[in-house]
Design a protein around this motif. Structure first.
Motif, PDB file in Angstrom:
ATOM      1  N   ALA A 539     -21.137 -38.530  23.602  1.00 11.19           N
ATOM      2  CA  ALA A 539     -21.854 -38.029  22.420  1.00 11.19           C
ATOM      3  C   ALA A 539     -23.250 -37.557  22.800  1.00 11.19           C
ATOM      4  O   ALA A 539     -23.733 -36.519  22.308  1.00 11.19           O
ATOM      5  N   CYS A 540     -23.910 -38.303  23.701  1.00 11.65           N
ATOM      6  CA  CYS A 540     -25.245 -37.899  24.148  1.00 11.65           C
ATOM      7  C   CYS A 540     -25.199 -36.552  24.874  1.00 11.65           C
ATOM      8  O   CYS A 540     -26.054 -35.688  24.655  1.00 11.65           O
ATOM      9  N   ARG A 541     -24.198 -36.379  25.717  1.00 12.60           N
ATOM     10  CA  ARG A 541     -24.070 -35.101  26.436  1.00 12.60           C
ATOM     11  C   ARG A 541     -23.806 -33.959  25.463  1.00 12.60           C
ATOM     12  O   ARG A 541     -24.342 -32.855  25.619  1.00 12.60           O
ATOM     13  N   ARG A 542     -22.973 -34.213  24.453  1.00 10.37           N
ATOM     14  CA  ARG A 542     -22.668 -33.169  23.471  1.00 10.37           C
ATOM     15  C   ARG A 542     -23.917 -32.780  22.683  1.00 10.37           C
ATOM     16  O   ARG A 542     -24.184 -31.583  22.466  1.00 10.37           O
ATOM     17  N   VAL A 543     -24.699 -33.766  22.254  1.00 14.80           N
ATOM     18  CA  VAL A 543     -25.918 -33.477  21.483  1.00 14.80           C
ATOM     19  C   VAL A 543     -26.915 -32.702  22.330  1.00 14.80           C
ATOM     20  O   VAL A 543     -27.560 -31.762  21.844  1.00 14.80           O
ATOM     21  N   LYS A 544     -27.046 -33.068  23.596  1.00 10.86           N
ATOM     22  CA  LYS A 544     -27.951 -32.326  24.484  1.00 10.86           C
ATOM     23  C   LYS A 544     -27.509 -30.864  24.583  1.00 10.86           C
ATOM     24  O   LYS A 544     -28.331 -29.947  24.472  1.00 10.86           O
ATOM     25  N   THR A 545     -26.216 -30.645  24.777  1.00 11.41           N
ATOM     26  CA  THR A 545     -25.697 -29.276  24.885  1.00 11.41           C
ATOM     27  C   THR A 545     -25.949 -28.492  23.609  1.00 11.41           C
ATOM     28  O   THR A 545     -26.377 -27.329  23.648  1.00 11.41           O
ATOM     29  N   MET A 546     -25.704 -29.118  22.459  1.00 12.31           N
ATOM     30  CA  MET A 546     -25.887 -28.424  21.189  1.00 12.31           C
ATOM     31  C   MET A 546     -27.357 -28.151  20.896  1.00 12.31           C
ATOM     32  O   MET A 546     -27.704 -27.120  20.311  1.00 12.31           O
ATOM     33  N   SER A 547     -28.235 -29.061  21.326  1.00 13.20           N
ATOM     34  CA  SER A 547     -29.667 -28.850  21.079  1.00 13.20           C
ATOM     35  C   SER A 547     -30.202 -27.687  21.897  1.00 13.20           C
ATOM     36  O   SER A 547     -31.203 -27.069  21.527  1.00 13.20           O
ATOM     37  N   GLU A 548     -29.545 -27.378  23.004  1.00  8.48           N
ATOM     38  CA  GLU A 548     -29.992 -26.286  23.862  1.00  8.48           C
ATOM     39  C   GLU A 548     -29.142 -25.030  23.692  1.00  8.48           C
ATOM     40  O   GLU A 548     -29.294 -24.061  24.450  1.00  8.48           O
ATOM     41  N   ASP A 549     -28.249 -25.040  22.689  1.00  4.60           N
ATOM     42  CA  ASP A 549     -27.500 -23.840  22.314  1.00  4.60           C
ATOM     43  C   ASP A 549     -28.343 -23.099  21.291  1.00  4.60           C
ATOM     44  O   ASP A 549     -28.304 -23.368  20.094  1.00  4.60           O
ATOM     45  N   ILE A 550     -29.135 -22.157  21.774  1.00  5.27           N
ATOM     46  CA  ILE A 550     -30.214 -21.555  20.969  1.00  5.27           C
ATOM     47  C   ILE A 550     -29.856 -20.128  20.563  1.00  5.27           C
ATOM     48  O   ILE A 550     -29.278 -19.370  21.333  1.00  5.27           O
ATOM     49  N   GLU A 551     -30.213 -19.801  19.334  1.00  2.00           N
ATOM     50  CA  GLU A 551     -30.065 -18.436  18.833  1.00  2.00           C
ATOM     51  C   GLU A 551     -31.392 -18.011  18.228  1.00  2.00           C
ATOM     52  O   GLU A 551     -32.082 -18.818  17.600  1.00  2.00           O
ATOM     53  N   GLN A 552     -31.752 -16.752  18.433  1.00  2.00           N
ATOM     54  CA  GLN A 552     -33.007 -16.262  17.854  1.00  2.00           C
ATOM     55  C   GLN A 552     -32.734 -15.639  16.503  1.00  2.00           C
ATOM     56  O   GLN A 552     -31.920 -14.725  16.377  1.00  2.00           O
ATOM     57  N   ARG A 553     -33.377 -16.159  15.495  1.00  2.00           N
ATOM     58  CA  ARG A 553     -33.417 -15.503  14.206  1.00  2.00           C
ATOM     59  C   ARG A 553     -34.770 -14.787  14.174  1.00  2.00           C
ATOM     60  O   ARG A 553     -34.920 -13.791  14.853  1.00  2.00           O
ATOM     61  N   LEU A 554     -35.735 -15.328  13.450  1.00  2.00           N
ATOM     62  CA  LEU A 554     -37.079 -14.792  13.656  1.00  2.00           C
ATOM     63  C   LEU A 554     -37.689 -15.491  14.868  1.00  2.00           C
ATOM     64  O   LEU A 554     -38.338 -14.877  15.711  1.00  2.00           O
ATOM     65  N   LEU A 555     -37.449 -16.799  14.953  1.00  2.00           N
ATOM     66  CA  LEU A 555     -37.841 -17.588  16.117  1.00  2.00           C
ATOM     67  C   LEU A 555     -36.562 -18.119  16.776  1.00  2.00           C
ATOM     68  O   LEU A 555     -35.467 -17.940  16.251  1.00  2.00           O
ATOM     69  N   SER A 556     -36.730 -18.783  17.899  1.00  2.00           N
ATOM     70  CA  SER A 556     -35.580 -19.345  18.602  1.00  2.00           C
ATOM     71  C   SER A 556     -35.324 -20.756  18.073  1.00  2.00           C
ATOM     72  O   SER A 556     -36.221 -21.587  18.059  1.00  2.00           O
ATOM     73  N   GLU A 557     -34.105 -21.006  17.645  1.00  2.00           N
ATOM     74  CA  GLU A 557     -33.781 -22.296  17.065  1.00  2.00           C
ATOM     75  C   GLU A 557     -32.361 -22.708  17.415  1.00  2.00           C
ATOM     76  O   GLU A 557     -31.567 -21.899  17.894  1.00  2.00           O
ATOM     77  N   MET A 558     -32.045 -23.977  17.202  1.00  6.21           N
ATOM     78  CA  MET A 558     -30.691 -24.459  17.439  1.00  6.21           C
ATOM     79  C   MET A 558     -29.708 -23.666  16.592  1.00  6.21           C
ATOM     80  O   MET A 558     -29.940 -23.447  15.398  1.00  6.21           O
ATOM     81  N   ARG A 559     -28.604 -23.253  17.211  1.00  7.20           N
ATOM     82  CA  ARG A 559     -27.654 -22.401  16.505  1.00  7.20           C
ATOM     83  C   ARG A 559     -26.938 -23.152  15.388  1.00  7.20           C
ATOM     84  O   ARG A 559     -26.761 -22.630  14.290  1.00  7.20           O
TER      85      ARG A 559
END
Length: 573
Positions: A539-559
């Motif tokens: 679960a920790c590895r999954r959360v780390k991966t998801m927190s660094e899965d970034i998409e830019q809207r106006l700013l860069s944020e978690m997707r």
């Protein structure tokens, strides 16, 4: 029949004309890109185009369900730099050109070249078109250059004071404590509202920093119920500000495309878009009333408080009386008009809210995935705070919490809300030198300093450059007091920008983030909620991966922050 043919002809001609025009522009820009002499990669869509900014999330979402779209998604999902990090520059070179129909973008992945560009303010000005979205209320600190920029900057420099940072520190401690109570007692379990809650936290702190008024933390659903129960006639100004600024920030691209009046008056637009038009007008009214109140207080000789409206208005009034010196020939050139004050306050709100809220969301997700770091910072927090009562924590504590600062540094290194420092060559071609070679960048070319690449290069950050490890910023010692942390801004690390463009409100954000960490992790911990059949480590590895899965809207944020499920608990200290 002929009418149908004409309609069919028109429907086919327009797309064909668009394709031909796009190819023409792409060919023209490719010729200009070749003249530079850097490696070239081609994109058929301009990443900063308003329509692509609005519709790209939908297009990319649909593409994920189609075959053979992986390469398209990788290249065209906005914010690809945050996901690719240094790897793109490994493939194309430290300097390369992206050629698009809307223009060329020279990407910089070398510290020496970046440093040279940032210091040559007359050669590489800010790309004002990239900041045009912030001109909702007119020109401001973010959207001006030259003497006008100096005018705004000079006043901003005395607006953000240590007294204001102290106000932010106290309010952030209180709001974070209340947010923790919400997560522990009132929030639906497991907690999937991380991004929403950190935004509300930041909005409340900002309301206090702007208006010197304090409001309790409430979850998004609680906020919605409160809005429905409160009539517009009885709504408090600060809550009105908070609600209006939240709407503006969420709808900033449609506001830029359509404008305030068209959004309000166009019945055919979605209701949410119409609401955005009214939010723009409401924010203007709230701030105008505050400016008028403050000017009356000045005229009556009353002392000011530490909030930003007071500081900004009084800075302009001090300038009028000549107590602030300027490089221009007359003091009046340094005074901001009322509209400019409103516009600057909006930019401060924009810069101080979303960037801090997104950073805090990143921090909490990373900490949830790294329980040992939670213990590491908690030991320091408990060392410097004798009581759990946050109202007794003096502002001087902020600078002592070096490990909390290290967590902030490391998160901004890997997941910064602003992924590029954008410059432009202006009306003249500019020369840059890289490893002994000279390149002539044509006039009106965008130059982007690629922060996700610079912040993850293995030759600078080590073989673990892609790992989240705040300890890299701390020189350990036997005593907490003897531990050393580097400066927040250097020529190779500038999360708050660099040189003359360093963020005037950086202490504001630093105090807010460090206070939040101190209040949340002194006596509590957070952990992921495992999915079915998942171990806590997985679960920790999954959360780390998801927190660094970034998409830019106006700013860069978690997707997809809503897919991160968390739970808080009392630590056994």
């Amino acid at each position: 029949m002929s009418s149908l043919l004409r309609v069919f002809g028109a429907l086919t001609t327009l797309p064909l004309a668009l394709v031909l025009w796009t190819l023409y522009c792409l060919g023209r820009n490719h010729a200009r890109a070749r003249s530079i002499g850097l490696p070239i990669t081609v994109r058929f869509i301009t990443p900063g185009g308003p329509l692509w900014m609005i519709f790209s999330p939908l297009v990319i979402h649909v593409a994920t369900y189609l075959p053979f779209t992986a390469s398209f998604i990788q290249k065209y999902r906005r914010g690809w730099e945050c996901r690719e990090r240094y790897r793109t520059h490994e493939e194309h070179g430290e300097l390369f050109t992206i050629c698009t129909p809307g223009g060329n973008f020279v990407k910089i992945g070398n510290f020496e070249v970046a440093d040279d560009i940032l210091k040559r303010k007359d050669d590489f000005g800010r790309d004002l078109e990239a900041f045009a979205v912030l001109n909702i209320y007119g020109k401001n600190l973010a959207t001006t250059e030259g003497k006008d920029w100096m005018r705004h900057r000079k006043v901003a420099a005395v607006t953000f004071t240590e007294k204001n940072a102290e106000l932010v520190w106290g309010e952030s401690l209180k709001e974070a404590s209340q947010m923790l109570v919400y997560w522990m007692e009132r929030a639906k379990k497991p907690i999937r509202t991380l991004a929403q809650d950190t935004q509300i936290f930041s909005l409340n702190v900002l309301a206090a920093a702007l208006f010197d008024r304090s409001y309790p933390f409430e979850g998004r659903q609680e906020s919605k119920l409160r809005e429905e129960a409160t009539s517009s006639e009885t709504k408090d100004g600060a809550f009105g500000y908070r609600d209006s600024i939240a709407t503006i920030l969420h709808m900033i691209v449609p506001i830029m495309v359509f404008g305030e009046r068209k959004l309000r008056d166009s019945w055919w637009l979605p209701k949410g878009w119409q609401k955005a038009g009214y939010a723009v007008a409401n924010f203007r009214k709230y701030v105008t009333d505050l400016i008028n109140e403050e000017r009356l207080s000045i005229a009556q000789g009353k002392a000011g408080s530490a909030n930003l409206v007071t500081n900004l208005v009084r800075a302009c009034e001090d300038e009028r009386s000549g107590s602030l010196s300027t490089e221009s020939s007359t003091n009046s050139k340094a005074i901001l008009t009322k509209d400019e004050i409103i516009s600057d306050l909006f930019v401060f709100a924009f810069a101080g809210n979303d960037t801090t809220a997104l950073t805090l969301a990143y921090i909490l997700a990373e900490l949830a995935a790294h329980p040992s770091i939670q213990d590491w910072i908690s030991a320091e927090i408990r060392h410097y705070t004798a009581t759990e009562d946050v109202t007794n924590w003096d502002y001087t504590t902020c600078m002592k919490l070096k490990r909390c600062w290290a967590v902030m540094y490391e998160t901004l290194r890997l997941s910064h809300p602003i992924n590029q420092l954008v410059k432009n060559t202006g009306a003249e071609p500019r020369i840059i030198t890289h490893r002994g070679a000279t390149y002539l960048i044509p006039a009106h070319t965008t130059v982007e300093i690629n922060l996700p690449s610079l912040s993850t290069m293995p030759r600078h950050w080590g073989s673990d450059s892609l790992e989240w490890n705040p300890k890299r910023f701390i020189t350990p010692a036997h005593q907490f007091e003897d531990e050393i942390i580097p400066p927040d801004t250097t020529s190779t690390f500038y999360p708050w920008a660099y040189s003359r463009l360093v963020c005037p409100g950086k202490r504001f954000s630093q105090a807010e983030l460090v206070a939040a960490l101190a209040a949340l992790f002194r006596d509590h911990r957070v952990e992921p909620v495992p999915e079915a059949g998942e171990t806590m480590q997985e679960a920790c590895r999954r959360v780390k991966t998801m927190s660094e899965d970034i998409e830019q809207r106006l700013l860069s944020e978690m997707r997809e922050p809503e897919k991160i499920a968390l739970q808080w608990y009392q630590a056994k200290n």
